[in-house]
Design an enzyme around this catalytic site. Structure first.
Site, PDB file in Angstrom:
ATOM      1  N   HIS A 173       0.609  -6.338 -12.630  1.00 49.32           N
ATOM      2  CA  HIS A 173       0.203  -7.539 -11.890  1.00 49.32           C
ATOM      3  C   HIS A 173       1.408  -8.263 -11.292  1.00 49.32           C
ATOM      4  CE1 HIS A 173      -2.583  -6.759 -15.282  1.00 49.32           C
ATOM      5  NE2 HIS A 173      -3.460  -6.777 -14.313  1.00 49.32           N
TER       6      HIS A 173
HETATM    7  S1  FES Z   1       1.953  -8.396 -15.073  1.00 50.05           S
HETATM    8 FE1  FES Z   1       0.074  -8.067 -16.038  1.00 50.05          FE
HETATM    9  S2  FES Z   1       0.555  -6.696 -17.641  1.00 50.05           S
HETATM   10 FE2  FES Z   1       2.440  -7.091 -16.675  1.00 50.05          FE
END
Ligand code: FES
Length: 176
Positions: free
Chosen positions: A141
């Site tokens: 993410h």
């Molecule tokens: S940014 Fe979501 S698990 Fe690493």
């Protein structure tokens, strides 16, 4: 007579040559692994939480290695002076999870960063030497950690944790 140069059209023989070379490299790595792993307690003992020792002498400046302790990936980074300077120049109060760099490394061994390589967002494995902060990037993410393993950008709420470890010599640490 028509001939095809192997530079223009790789032949089956060319392919086999390359494939054999790759297999030899994998075989070499596989042969090395038992040798390295036998220097540590057996897998069940490690899984139960036994400390492990890691020799840092083969890790060149700017490189990092990944080892496993209690089933968790541990990144050990041999930081460059630039990475250390960058980590120390950041105003600590501006960080999402404020922590000075010197609280995350051992005094006298500032070039070594040891962190648990599990993103504090949802647990993916960040990639070292990626992202905007000379540190780690989590592809899941988009969280970005700096060269001290501190969260700088993205949804992760906290810094990469530092596992318990000590220097048993200038070039060897014990984790756990
Ligand atoms: S940014 Fe979501 S698990 Fe690493």
């Amino acid at each position: 007579m028509t001939t095809a140069s192997s530079a223009d059209h790789p032949t089956r023989r060319d392919f086999l040559f390359v494939a054999t070379g790759a297999a030899a490299a994998v075989g070499g790595a596989a042969a090395l692994w038992p040798f390295i792993s036998q220097m540590n307690p057996d897998a069940s003992t490690i899984a139960a939480g036994a400390p492990i020792e890691v020799d840092l002498s083969p890790v060149a400046e700017g490189q990092d290695i990944k080892v496993f302790w209690r089933g968790k990936p541990i990144y050990i980074s041999h930081r460059t002076k630039k990475q250390i300077d960058e980590a120390r120049a950041v105003p600590v109060a501006s960080l999402p999870d404020p922590q000075p760099d010197d609280a995350r490394v051992k005094a006298g061994h500032e070039q070594w960063l040891v962190v648990i390589g599990i993103c504090t967002h949802l647990g993916c494995i960040p990639i070292a030497h990626e992202g905007n902060y000379d540190g780690f990037f989590c592809p899941c993410h988009g969280s970005q950690y700096d060269s001290s393993g501190r969260i700088r950008q993205g949804p992760a709420p906290a810094n990469l944790p530092v596992p318990p470890y000590n220097f048993v010599s200038d070039t060897k640490i014990q984790i756990g």
